[in-house]
Design a protein around this motif. Sequence first.
Motif, mmCIF file in Angstrom:
data_model
loop_
_atom_site.group_PDB
_atom_site.id
_atom_site.type_symbol
_atom_site.label_atom_id
_atom_site.label_comp_id
_atom_site.label_asym_id
_atom_site.label_seq_id
_atom_site.Cartn_x
_atom_site.Cartn_y
_atom_site.Cartn_z
ATOM 1 N N LYS A 1 1.583 12.225 -2.318
ATOM 2 C CA LYS A 1 1.034 13.472 -1.790
ATOM 3 C C LYS A 1 1.007 14.545 -2.869
ATOM 4 O O LYS A 1 1.872 14.599 -3.746
ATOM 5 N N ASN B 1 -4.049 0.845 -2.546
ATOM 6 C CA ASN B 1 -3.936 -0.397 -1.778
ATOM 7 C C ASN B 1 -3.638 -1.577 -2.694
ATOM 8 O O ASN B 1 -4.025 -1.574 -3.879
ATOM 9 N N LYS C 1 -7.641 11.381 -0.891
ATOM 10 C CA LYS C 1 -7.994 11.932 0.423
ATOM 11 C C LYS C 1 -7.605 13.392 0.451
ATOM 12 O O LYS C 1 -6.465 13.734 0.108
ATOM 13 N N HIS D 1 -4.089 7.476 -2.362
ATOM 14 C CA HIS D 1 -3.746 6.242 -1.673
ATOM 15 C C HIS D 1 -4.056 5.063 -2.578
ATOM 16 O O HIS D 1 -5.124 5.017 -3.195
ATOM 17 N N ASP E 1 0.868 -1.179 0.000
ATOM 18 C CA ASP E 1 0.000 0.000 0.000
ATOM 19 C C ASP E 1 0.902 1.225 0.000
ATOM 20 O O ASP E 1 1.856 1.292 0.778
ATOM 21 N N LYS E 2 0.589 2.196 -0.849
ATOM 22 C CA LYS E 2 1.422 3.393 -0.931
ATOM 23 C C LYS E 2 0.562 4.637 -1.107
ATOM 24 O O LYS E 2 -0.603 4.553 -1.516
ATOM 25 N N SER E 3 1.175 5.784 -0.810
ATOM 26 C CA SER E 3 0.490 7.075 -0.979
ATOM 27 C C SER E 3 1.370 8.042 -1.740
ATOM 28 O O SER E 3 2.598 8.011 -1.612
ATOM 29 N N ASN F 1 -4.306 13.888 -1.690
ATOM 30 C CA ASN F 1 -3.364 12.777 -1.697
ATOM 31 C C ASN F 1 -4.011 11.550 -2.328
ATOM 32 O O ASN F 1 -5.226 11.367 -2.256
#
Lengths: 120, 114
Positions: free
Chosen positions: B22, B79, B67, B77, B18-20, B75
């Motif tokens: 920004k 999964n 988000k 996200h 899982d990464k985000s 941002n």
Amino acid sequence: AQTVTQSQPEMSVQEAETVTLSCTYDTSESDYYLFWYKQPPSRQMILVIRQEAYKQQNATENRFSVNFQKAAKSFSLKISDSQLGDAAMYFCAYRSSEWYSGGGADGLTFGKGTHLIIQP
Amino acid sequence: DTAVSQTPKYLVTQMGNDKSIKCEQNLGHDTMYWYKQDSKKFLKIMFSYNNKELIINETVPNRFSPKSPDKAHLNLHINSLELGDSAVYFCASSQGTGVGQPQHFGDGTRLSIL
């Protein structure tokens, strides 16, 4: 849904000459905007020029101008006096006047791009 | 001063993680977007977000979720990353949802899935 077609995957032009990049689109709307974006190797997306569908006068920005033919759904970009710094991917884009675009998010619909090479 | 900034610029990770990513804009814009550019350079809208209203492109898997902690940030996200998620992701912003408002793009985040 709207579609944007750029039929030239790659174009090459001599420095200082003029080049025209073609773009056609398909829509049933009467009010929309068209854009040309430039993406150099640095990967940035840079707005080059934009055209409102209701305006008959073709937009111009310095060496960049468009030939907007609404009936033909054509929106070509002319670059005069080509410079080495013009070398980039060029994307034609369409934006609907409708906030909800039938399942698509409200953003730009892009063509697949034209890679412009400038020969010194 | 960067108008639309994304971090990181490069992200290499393994399948299943899982990464985000920004995104921040300092233009005072109230509408933000995420686009995906695939290996053939094709750009496609994923999300647009305005005044807490999120519009999702129906082709985007629900593993992707934007988000927005405030108006200046959106941002992304992701999964359970898959190989097909490898692409360059661009954040953009505009003032309002007016059709002619130019969108200002960030420099992109290249996501590579091993």
